[in-house]
Motif scaffolding. Structure first.
Motif, PDB file in Angstrom:
ATOM      1  N   ARG A  25      -0.585  39.767 -10.665  1.00 45.79           N
ATOM      2  CA  ARG A  25      -1.064  38.535 -11.313  1.00 45.79           C
ATOM      3  C   ARG A  25      -2.296  38.801 -12.160  1.00 45.79           C
ATOM      4  N   PHE A  70      -4.606  28.850 -14.180  1.00 44.16           N
ATOM      5  CA  PHE A  70      -4.177  28.248 -12.915  1.00 44.16           C
ATOM      6  C   PHE A  70      -3.929  26.744 -13.040  1.00 44.16           C
ATOM      7  N   ASN A 107       0.763  23.003  -4.579  1.00 40.57           N
ATOM      8  CA  ASN A 107       1.689  24.108  -4.858  1.00 40.57           C
ATOM      9  C   ASN A 107       2.523  24.519  -3.653  1.00 40.57           C
ATOM     10  N   LEU A 304      -9.635  30.585  -6.558  1.00 37.36           N
ATOM     11  CA  LEU A 304      -8.447  30.909  -7.354  1.00 37.36           C
ATOM     12  C   LEU A 304      -8.567  32.316  -7.921  1.00 37.36           C
ATOM     13  N   GLY A 308      -6.168  34.517  -6.080  1.00 38.47           N
ATOM     14  CA  GLY A 308      -5.019  34.559  -6.977  1.00 38.47           C
ATOM     15  C   GLY A 308      -4.981  35.784  -7.865  1.00 38.47           C
ATOM     16  N   ASP A 312      -4.149  39.035  -5.483  1.00 39.19           N
ATOM     17  CA  ASP A 312      -2.756  38.990  -5.948  1.00 39.19           C
ATOM     18  C   ASP A 312      -1.881  38.091  -5.081  1.00 39.19           C
ATOM     19  N   GLY A 314       0.219  34.638  -4.229  1.00 39.44           N
ATOM     20  CA  GLY A 314       0.958  33.578  -4.878  1.00 39.44           C
ATOM     21  C   GLY A 314       2.061  33.077  -3.968  1.00 39.44           C
ATOM     22  N   THR A 336      -6.281  30.114   0.691  1.00 36.65           N
ATOM     23  CA  THR A 336      -4.968  30.713   0.436  1.00 36.65           C
ATOM     24  C   THR A 336      -3.988  29.651  -0.059  1.00 36.65           C
ATOM     25  N   THR A 339      -3.165  28.969  -3.774  1.00 32.80           N
ATOM     26  CA  THR A 339      -2.252  29.852  -4.511  1.00 32.80           C
ATOM     27  C   THR A 339      -0.784  29.567  -4.199  1.00 32.80           C
TER      28      THR A 339
END
Length: 672
Positions: A25, A70, A107, A304, A308, A312, A314, A336, A339
């Motif tokens: 990412r 983001f 998300n 983030l 993120g 890395d 997601g 966490t 993400t």
């Protein structure tokens, strides 16, 4: 200060994997920033140093890029990214209104696990994205019914279970302010923190697990509630299944099941970017702990970035990081969710006697992709002879490690006993910024004993005694430009004097963190220890972490602490305290081996004056060695002026070290 590291530096212990780096990412972000933000000099997405240079020279452009990459969802737009750069007092994204909790929940896949709860018995359960949202909505409605609104404080006396995350997100959704500590804190120590905040609601549980013992904290919880006169209600969680006594509580007593199982619609209150999100506390080793206030927007952007991009994480990833609720890592682990990845909670000892490898077992069972721990844990695993690789750890791509300097020996142990190719990501930061100053990324190489690079957006430097930046020399860790997650202010510090005094007096307008570091010519960072605990022998400064690193590699030693104490007669005493492994005696032969190891691994100047065995090394409850307080005890400063025993993991050690200091002074007097 001398340092055992020499130049030229060795080749990286582990270079970045080209395929993993290209698909990360952070590489995608670099490509995006080059297209959309004209990120100067960022032609190669795998060139971390070029990306970092842009991130600290074009500070506004970088944080706007994080915001847009983001897709931060603001109810009202910002006027500009950085309206005032002065430290302290930087003004980030004025005009913007948003809510951290909204971003933490938006998300999550409704049917995938958002939180996986673990405990040391080996049991586990999952809370899906849909279930988490429903429970947050229910607890938020309960708090709202109790009159909790923007700016009110809600506090938790809780272990690391999903209850703490749910309660925090519910609090944040209302624009109220959260604070939490673990139940290994005595009621008075918890009240020392929470009473400052004048909280409206306390959320507490009946107890927690640790090393095979169920710790009943019902009486402690009620004692804490009684010490908080501003409470309107106490929410009682049945975690261990113990019955709460029928007694008068502070305000209303509400069962967690009633608070968390209502059918409600979740709404989140838009608040200004710099509206308080949570209050975390300093260790409180001297006097009352300091309340450090962070804001919704600053935490959102910083987390983030660090989770993120640098970690890395997601959708589809799973992060398991051992922490307690009163360590800033709990705050980072909760993020966490920002993400879209799954986070884990764990109630228990990281290495219970009955199952010392239980966290590795969980990592294999749940296909954890990022595993987080501390240097002490990795060293303990090696000395216990634990072989993590007997479990299927093929999903792990990175092991994060923070809390202290990670010795070089741990890198080869991870390679040989956990898995070759796993990136060991040593990180250094602080509660102060609830993030990291230096760490790693999929695009950075790893050098054993070093942190790969400063974090993106962190204008980190090592300053010498003249206040000038230096490379390949030991200096003070300084941050020369603001970070969004720097504190908004300290609680009960109306004129800001305590805040300014903590970070900005040594180098006006710049953040001095209090660590000795080397910023190397190949871009990495070496942490040598706290600058306020510096050893100063005959005018030569020595880093305590360099000595601890060497001594704690020896199989006979479980932990070490070196102190440099100025004495009344003008002398300087540098003892090394060691905790011995079971069955080991500190005889002349072992003392010689310790001295030889230090002389060879560091320098003759690092060899201590005495080596003394002690039953344990005192720490704060977040695991930091108490170097300065022990030094002052040895110098004869009364214990009550040195530290607050309630903030320690082993308060009984205060008397032990005070006695050692008294005996030393008697010997010196007789000799004189």
């Amino acid at each position: 200060m001398t340092t055992p590291h020499s130049t030229p530096y060795p080749e990286p212990f582990l270079p970045p994997d080209p395929k993993a780096a290209a698909g990360s990412r952070i590489a995608d972000f670099a490509r995006w920033a080059a297209r959309h933000q004209n990120a100067e000099g960022v032609e190669d997405p795998a060139d971390y140093q070029a990306l970092h240079r842009w991130s600290v020279t074009d500070l506004e452009g970088f944080w706007v890029a994080v915001w847009e990459y983001f897709d931060v969802d603001a109810t009202t737009p910002y006027e500009r990214a950085l309206a005032e750069e002065t430290m302290p007092g930087a003004r980030w994204f004025p005009g913007a209104t948003l809510n951290y909790a909204h971003h933490a929940l938006r998300n999550l896949h409704p049917d995938a696990p958002a939180i996986t709860a673990l405990d040391e018995t080996g049991s586990s359960y999952e809370i899906t994205g849909r279930e988490l949202r429903a429970r947050v909505a229910s607890v938020a409605a309960t708090l709202r019914d109790l009159g909790v609104g923007q700016g009110d404080r809600v506090v938790g006396y809780l272990p690391n279970t999903p209850h703490a995350i749910i309660a925090f997100l519910a609090t944040a959704s209302l624009g109220a302010v959260w604070s939490v500590c673990g139940q290994d804190y005595a009621p008075k120590a918890a009240a020392d923190r929470f009473a400052q905040l004048q909280p409206t609601v306390l959320i507490t549980t009946d107890g927690y697990l640790f090393n095979g013992t169920r710790h009943d904290r019902r009486t402690a919880s009620l004692e804490l509630a009684g010490a908080l006169p501003t409470l309107k209600a106490t929410v009682l969680v049945n975690h261990l299944g113990l019955a709460w006594p029928e007694t008068r509580h502070a305000g209303l007593a509400i069962p967690w099941e009633d608070a968390a199982t209502r059918t409600e619609h979740l709404t989140t209150a838009p608040v200004p970017f710099d509206h308080p999100l949570w209050i975390v506390f300093s260790s409180g080793t001297t006097g009352l702990p300091k309340g450090i206030v962070h804001g919704h927007g600053g935490v959102l952007l910083e987390h983030l970035k660090i989770l993120g991009l640098q970690s890395d994480l997601g959708v589809g990833d799973r992060l398991l990081w051992y922490t307690t609720t009163h360590w800033m890592m709990w705050n980072l682990v909760v993020s966490t969710l920002l993400t879209g990845a799954t986070t884990f909670t764990y109630d228990g000892s990281p290495a219970p006697v009955a199952r010392p490898d239980i966290l590795w077992e969980f990592a294999a069972r749940h296909k954890v992709t990022v595993f987080g721990t501390s240097p002490q844990y990795l060293l303990a695993m090696a000395k216990l002879g634990v072989e993590p690789a007997v479990h299927d750890l093929s999903a792990i791509r990175s092991i994060g490690c923070t809390g202290a300097a990670l010795p070089a020996s741990a890198y080869s142990w991870v390679r040989d006993h956990v898995g070759a190719g796993i990136q060991l990501a040593s990180t250094s930061g602080g509660t102060d910024v609830v993030s990291g100053f230096a760490g790693s990324a999929p695009t950075t190489p790893v050098w054993a004993g070093e942190l790969s690079a400063p974090g993106l957006g962190v204008a980190l430097a090592a300053y010498d005694t003249e206040g000038l930046p230096v490379r390949d020399q030991v200096g003070e860790l300084v941050v020369t430009r603001p970070m969004p997650s720097m504190p908004l202010y300290f609680w009960n510090d109306p004129d800001g004097s305590r805040y300014r005094g903590a970070y900005f007096t040594a180098y006006p307008g710049m953040w001095r963190h209090g660590d000795w570091i080397t910023h190397t010519s190949h871009g990495s960072v070496i942490v040598h220890g706290r600058s306020d605990a510096t050893l100063n022998r005959n005018g030569v400064r020595l880093g305590s972490a360099d000595i601890h690193d060497i001594v704690e590699r020896l199989p006979e030693i479980t932990e070490a602490l070196v102190i440099g104490a100025e004495e009344a007669d003008g002398g300087y005493w540098m003892p090394l305290f060691v905790v011995l492994a079971d069955g080991v005696d500190l005889d002349a032969s072992l003392r010689d081996r310790i001295r030889d190891a230090i002389r060879t691994g560091a320098s003759p100047r690092h060899v201590p004056d005495e080596i003394l065995a002690v039953p344990a090394i005192p720490h704060t409850k977040t695991g930091k060695k108490l170097e300065v307080p022990v030094k002052r005890l040895l110098q004869g400063v009364p214990a009550e002026q040195v530290l607050n025993p309630a903030a320690l993991d082993r308060p009984e050690l205060v008397a032990h070290f005070a006695l050692l200091g008294a005996e030393r002074r008697k010997r010196s007097t007789r000799h004189t």
